[in-house]
Enzyme design. Structure first.
Site, PDB file in Angstrom:
ATOM      1  N   PHE A  25       0.942  -1.187   0.084  1.00  0.00           N
ATOM      2  CA  PHE A  25       0.036   0.009  -0.221  1.00  0.00           C
ATOM      3  C   PHE A  25       0.890   1.057   0.054  1.00  0.00           C
ATOM      4  O   PHE A  25       1.804   1.364   0.822  1.00  0.00           O
ATOM      5  CB  PHE A  25      -1.200  -0.033   1.190  1.00  0.00           C
ATOM      6  CG  PHE A  25      -2.077   0.888   1.203  1.00  0.00           C
ATOM      7  CD1 PHE A  25      -3.525  -0.195   0.953  1.00  0.00           C
ATOM      8  CD2 PHE A  25      -2.080   2.182   1.437  1.00  0.00           C
ATOM      9  CE1 PHE A  25      -4.580   0.617   0.867  1.00  0.00           C
ATOM     10  CE2 PHE A  25      -3.324   2.829   1.419  1.00  0.00           C
ATOM     11  CZ  PHE A  25      -4.678   2.045   0.842  1.00  0.00           C
ATOM     12  N   ALA A  59      -0.255  -2.122   5.809  1.00  0.00           N
ATOM     13  CA  ALA A  59       0.393  -1.884   7.186  1.00  0.00           C
ATOM     14  C   ALA A  59      -0.276  -2.861   8.326  1.00  0.00           C
ATOM     15  O   ALA A  59       0.302  -3.368   9.297  1.00  0.00           O
ATOM     16  CB  ALA A  59       0.395  -0.501   7.739  1.00  0.00           C
ATOM     17  N   GLU A  61      -1.288  -5.652   7.605  1.00  0.00           N
ATOM     18  CA  GLU A  61      -0.812  -7.175   7.744  1.00  0.00           C
ATOM     19  C   GLU A  61       0.597  -7.344   8.360  1.00  0.00           C
ATOM     20  O   GLU A  61       0.880  -8.427   8.425  1.00  0.00           O
ATOM     21  CB  GLU A  61      -0.973  -7.575   6.504  1.00  0.00           C
ATOM     22  CG  GLU A  61      -2.359  -8.009   5.922  1.00  0.00           C
ATOM     23  CD  GLU A  61      -3.274  -6.613   5.571  1.00  0.00           C
ATOM     24  OE1 GLU A  61      -2.623  -5.778   5.258  1.00  0.00           O
ATOM     25  OE2 GLU A  61      -4.443  -6.796   5.934  1.00  0.00           O
ATOM     26  N   ALA A  83       3.514   2.658   4.709  1.00  0.00           N
ATOM     27  CA  ALA A  83       3.095   4.176   5.019  1.00  0.00           C
ATOM     28  C   ALA A  83       1.584   4.192   5.071  1.00  0.00           C
ATOM     29  O   ALA A  83       0.845   3.954   4.249  1.00  0.00           O
ATOM     30  CB  ALA A  83       3.567   4.848   3.529  1.00  0.00           C
ATOM     31  N   VAL A  84       1.294   4.810   6.247  1.00  0.00           N
ATOM     32  CA  VAL A  84      -0.077   5.122   6.499  1.00  0.00           C
ATOM     33  C   VAL A  84      -0.371   6.593   6.502  1.00  0.00           C
ATOM     34  O   VAL A  84       0.378   7.255   7.062  1.00  0.00           O
ATOM     35  CB  VAL A  84      -0.589   4.392   8.067  1.00  0.00           C
ATOM     36  CG1 VAL A  84      -2.147   4.608   7.975  1.00  0.00           C
ATOM     37  CG2 VAL A  84       0.031   3.270   8.220  1.00  0.00           C
ATOM     38  N   ILE A  85      -1.122   7.000   5.253  1.00  0.00           N
ATOM     39  CA  ILE A  85      -1.526   8.436   5.131  1.00  0.00           C
ATOM     40  C   ILE A  85      -3.007   8.596   5.424  1.00  0.00           C
ATOM     41  O   ILE A  85      -3.774   8.100   4.678  1.00  0.00           O
ATOM     42  CB  ILE A  85      -1.123   8.823   3.658  1.00  0.00           C
ATOM     43  CG1 ILE A  85       0.338   8.173   3.464  1.00  0.00           C
ATOM     44  CG2 ILE A  85      -1.234  10.191   3.222  1.00  0.00           C
ATOM     45  CD1 ILE A  85       1.188   8.274   1.976  1.00  0.00           C
ATOM     46  N   THR A  89      -7.856   7.552   3.912  1.00  0.00           N
ATOM     47  CA  THR A  89      -8.812   6.639   4.575  1.00  0.00           C
ATOM     48  C   THR A  89      -9.357   7.352   5.950  1.00  0.00           C
ATOM     49  O   THR A  89      -8.462   7.730   6.548  1.00  0.00           O
ATOM     50  CB  THR A  89      -8.295   5.480   4.726  1.00  0.00           C
ATOM     51  OG1 THR A  89      -9.341   4.639   5.563  1.00  0.00           O
ATOM     52  CG2 THR A  89      -6.995   5.194   5.502  1.00  0.00           C
ATOM     53  N   HIS A  91     -10.093   5.119   7.924  1.00  0.00           N
ATOM     54  CA  HIS A  91      -9.717   4.521   9.149  1.00  0.00           C
ATOM     55  C   HIS A  91      -8.191   4.436   9.368  1.00  0.00           C
ATOM     56  O   HIS A  91      -7.537   3.440   9.737  1.00  0.00           O
ATOM     57  CB  HIS A  91     -10.437   3.079   9.042  1.00  0.00           C
ATOM     58  CG  HIS A  91      -9.622   2.196   7.987  1.00  0.00           C
ATOM     59  ND1 HIS A  91     -10.045   2.349   6.796  1.00  0.00           N
ATOM     60  CD2 HIS A  91      -8.801   0.969   7.974  1.00  0.00           C
ATOM     61  CE1 HIS A  91      -9.324   1.376   6.016  1.00  0.00           C
ATOM     62  NE2 HIS A  91      -8.611   0.638   6.763  1.00  0.00           N
ATOM     63  N   ARG A 130       9.628  12.081   4.187  1.00  0.00           N
ATOM     64  CA  ARG A 130      10.185  11.093   5.386  1.00  0.00           C
ATOM     65  C   ARG A 130      10.630   9.976   4.433  1.00  0.00           C
ATOM     66  O   ARG A 130      10.912   8.973   5.326  1.00  0.00           O
ATOM     67  CB  ARG A 130       9.094  10.882   6.182  1.00  0.00           C
ATOM     68  CG  ARG A 130       9.066  12.152   7.230  1.00  0.00           C
ATOM     69  CD  ARG A 130       7.745  12.115   8.041  1.00  0.00           C
ATOM     70  NE  ARG A 130       7.468  13.362   8.922  1.00  0.00           N
ATOM     71  CZ  ARG A 130       6.957  14.391   8.389  1.00  0.00           C
ATOM     72  NH1 ARG A 130       6.907  14.585   7.254  1.00  0.00           N
ATOM     73  NH2 ARG A 130       6.815  15.296   9.272  1.00  0.00           N
TER      74      ARG A 130
END
Ligand code: INI
Length: 157
Positions: A25, A59, A61, A83-85, A89, A91, A130
């Protein structure tokens, strides 16, 4: 103060086996984190045969594979990259919190360093910054953290 014994990890003897668990992702950003991590390991003398790269969908998983690897005992450290953006989303908070919390649980359960190189940012621009541009590379940082922790743990055991 100067007389106290100072025990810390070093970057000279980097013998050890490293597992990288990386999510697909936001793949462009995660690839830059992988490159940063692998580059840091290799520049510190880690050879290709001692680095394994496991890929997962997102992320959320990462902790399952990190837990499985930690339990298998074939690596000295695990490096989690993702990477969670927030922009992507609603959630975001769940993905960000659960991925970090799962990694901490496995680290304590199995006594193995798990470096959290999962970016959590509000925007794609912050993630890009980053991932090897103006604010460093979180993958590099995570790899250096893994090297340091392996070394420090060896001094304690
Ligand atoms: N996974 C990520 O790695 N980053 C994200 O930003 C993200 N967002 O935004 O949703 C994300 N979601 C997928 C999640 O990690 C799981 O793969 C999916 O929910 C299937 O379990």
């Amino acid at each position: 103060m100067n007389d106290i014994e100072n025990i810390e990890g070093e970057f000279t003897n980097t013998s050890g086996r490293y597992a990288i668990v990386a999510s697909r992702f936001n793949g462009h950003i995660v690839e830059a984190l992988i490159n940063g991590a692998v580059d840091a390991l290799k520049r510190h003398g880690v050879i290709d045969a001692d680095i394994q790269l496991y890929r997962v969908p997102g992320a959320l998983e990462i902790p399952l594979i990190a837990e499985k690897l930690a339990g298998a005992g074939q690596h000295d450290a695990i490096i989690a990259l993702g990477a969670v953006i927030r922009g992507d989303t609603p959630h975001f908070d769940i993905v960000a919190r659960e991925s970090a919390s799962g990694l901490s649980t496995s680290m304590m359960r199995h006594n193995i360093p798990i470096s959290n190189g999962i970016l959590t940012t509000n925007t794609i621009e912050q993630a890009v910054e980053r991932a090897g541009t103006k604010a460093g590379n979180k993958g590099t940082e995570a790899a250096l953290g893994a090297i340091e922790m392996i070394s420090l743990l060896k001094k304690i055991s």
